[in-house]
Design an enzyme around this catalytic site. Sequence first.
Site, short mmCIF file in Angstrom:
data_model
loop_
_atom_site.label_atom_id
_atom_site.label_comp_id
_atom_site.label_asym_id
_atom_site.label_seq_id
_atom_site.Cartn_x
_atom_site.Cartn_y
_atom_site.Cartn_z
N ARG A 102 -8.62 -36.05 -30.35
CA ARG A 102 -8.70 -35.93 -28.88
C ARG A 102 -9.85 -36.81 -28.43
O ARG A 102 -11.00 -36.61 -28.85
CB ARG A 102 -8.95 -34.48 -28.47
CG ARG A 102 -9.36 -34.34 -27.01
CD ARG A 102 -9.34 -32.93 -26.51
NE ARG A 102 -8.00 -32.44 -26.35
CZ ARG A 102 -7.66 -31.36 -25.66
NH1 ARG A 102 -8.60 -30.64 -25.07
NH2 ARG A 102 -6.41 -30.97 -25.57
N HIS A 129 -0.83 -36.82 -23.06
CA HIS A 129 -1.02 -35.58 -23.81
C HIS A 129 0.33 -35.16 -24.40
O HIS A 129 0.94 -34.18 -23.97
CB HIS A 129 -1.58 -34.50 -22.87
CG HIS A 129 -2.17 -33.30 -23.55
ND1 HIS A 129 -2.25 -33.19 -24.94
CD2 HIS A 129 -2.68 -32.15 -23.06
CE1 HIS A 129 -2.81 -32.03 -25.24
NE2 HIS A 129 -3.07 -31.38 -24.13
N GLN A 132 1.13 -31.45 -25.86
CA GLN A 132 1.34 -30.44 -24.82
C GLN A 132 2.80 -30.45 -24.35
O GLN A 132 3.41 -29.41 -24.13
CB GLN A 132 0.40 -30.73 -23.63
CG GLN A 132 0.60 -29.85 -22.42
CD GLN A 132 0.09 -28.43 -22.62
OE1 GLN A 132 -1.02 -28.22 -23.04
NE2 GLN A 132 0.93 -27.44 -22.30
N ASP A 219 -1.61 -29.43 -12.81
CA ASP A 219 -2.76 -29.59 -13.71
C ASP A 219 -4.00 -29.76 -12.82
O ASP A 219 -3.88 -29.97 -11.61
CB ASP A 219 -2.53 -30.82 -14.61
CG ASP A 219 -3.64 -31.03 -15.64
OD1 ASP A 219 -4.40 -30.09 -15.92
OD2 ASP A 219 -3.74 -32.16 -16.18
N CYS A 259 -0.68 -26.56 -17.99
CA CYS A 259 -1.15 -26.80 -19.36
C CYS A 259 -2.41 -25.99 -19.68
O CYS A 259 -2.69 -25.72 -20.84
CB CYS A 259 -1.40 -28.29 -19.58
SG CYS A 259 -2.56 -28.99 -18.39
N ARG A 287 2.26 -23.86 -27.89
CA ARG A 287 1.47 -24.94 -28.48
C ARG A 287 1.39 -24.77 -29.99
O ARG A 287 1.47 -25.74 -30.75
CB ARG A 287 0.04 -24.95 -27.91
CG ARG A 287 -0.11 -25.14 -26.43
CD ARG A 287 0.25 -26.51 -25.94
NE ARG A 287 -0.44 -27.61 -26.57
CZ ARG A 287 -1.70 -28.01 -26.32
NH1 ARG A 287 -2.41 -27.38 -25.41
NH2 ARG A 287 -2.23 -29.05 -26.95
N1 NVA Z 1 -5.66 -33.41 -17.42
C1 NVA Z 1 -6.44 -32.46 -18.18
C2 NVA Z 1 -5.58 -31.80 -19.22
C3 NVA Z 1 -6.28 -30.74 -20.04
C4 NVA Z 1 -5.39 -30.15 -21.09
C5 NVA Z 1 -7.62 -33.17 -18.83
O1 NVA Z 1 -7.43 -34.28 -19.36
O2 NVA Z 1 -8.72 -32.64 -18.79
N1 CP Z 2 -3.85 -27.63 -22.62
C1 CP Z 2 -4.77 -27.99 -23.52
O1 CP Z 2 -4.69 -29.02 -24.18
O2 CP Z 2 -5.77 -27.06 -23.67
P1 CP Z 2 -7.15 -27.30 -24.43
O3 CP Z 2 -7.91 -28.34 -23.64
O4 CP Z 2 -7.82 -25.96 -24.41
O5 CP Z 2 -6.88 -27.77 -25.82
#
Ligand code: NVA
Ligand code: CP
Length: 301
Positions: A102, A129, A132, A219, A259, A287
């Site tokens: 990540r 992502h 997800q 989101d 998400c 997930r």
């Molecule tokens: N758009 C959000 C998704 C988190 C799962 C982010 O990138 O923070």
């Molecule tokens: N939705 C998601 O990816 O959650 P986290 O940021 O908690 O991993």
Amino acid sequence: MQHFLKLSDCTPEEIIELVDLADKLKYEKKNGIEHHILKGKTLGMIFQKSSTRTRVSFEVGMYDLGGMALFLSNRDLQIGRGEPVQDTARVLSSYLDGIMIRTFEQKEVEDLARYGSIPIINGLTDFCHPCQVIADLQTIREFKGGFKGLKFCYIGDGNNMANSLIVGGIKTGMSVAIGCPETYKPDAGIMKWAAENGDFTCTPDILAAAKDADVLYTDVWASMGQEEEAAQRRKVFEGYQINDEIMSVAKKDAIVLHCLPAHREEEITEKVFEAHAKDIFTEAENRLHAHKAIMVKLMAK
Ligand code: NVA
Ligand code: CP
């Protein structure tokens, strides 16, 4: 499938195969059937951003499959002090059987795959992502019985989630409508591809986007890494919210997905969130099953 970097790399068949496998693994877990398909394998999990769901579900998933997972924080790795990704990729490839990462730039994930020799899984970048969305598709099929003929509507920031949902939605035959401000649209290349390959619209008119939708999705307005823009974004995105008015134009039996983490009264009202908690927390649970499917597909060789 050698890596899982973005959904545009996957064929529709590969996406459905992952959803099918996630369903099978879910059924087996619920029925106490154990499969140590990844016995003796190790997954490295590199996190340059926070995570609850992705971290815990990959770690538990690896344990379920008989392997082990290593949490590798950016704060502790040399990559956080500037060691090149080319070197990190080659070193980690000699210890591990797979890497979930990540991070911020999509290029870093692509480079890890390019220079390493083990499967790489994208656990979220600023661009997309994909993990997800496998869980999201699994959830949609669980509640709606299929994909074809469904209208999928996403309201909010044209961010990493929007980019992956557009590709996942179009590849599974749904019609996809995005409701977002003119200045915060999803990736231009993805929108062009979607318009050429399916039924796709992107409009600032969120009521039009949500009309007759079977699935509503939102989101956060400010993603990880955009914390300093949060106040300004709150102004731009005001009204880009899943609320009673949006629900009144969607299909009566529409499901609502998020998400997570969610910001109540920003992108979704507390009322709609709680009324659809079953949809949203089934999605979060999925997930685990989706990530197990991705790991089995890439690492069980
Ligand atoms: N758009 C959000 C998704 C988190 C799962 C982010 O990138 O923070
Ligand atoms: N939705 C998601 O990816 O959650 P986290 O940021 O908690 O991993």
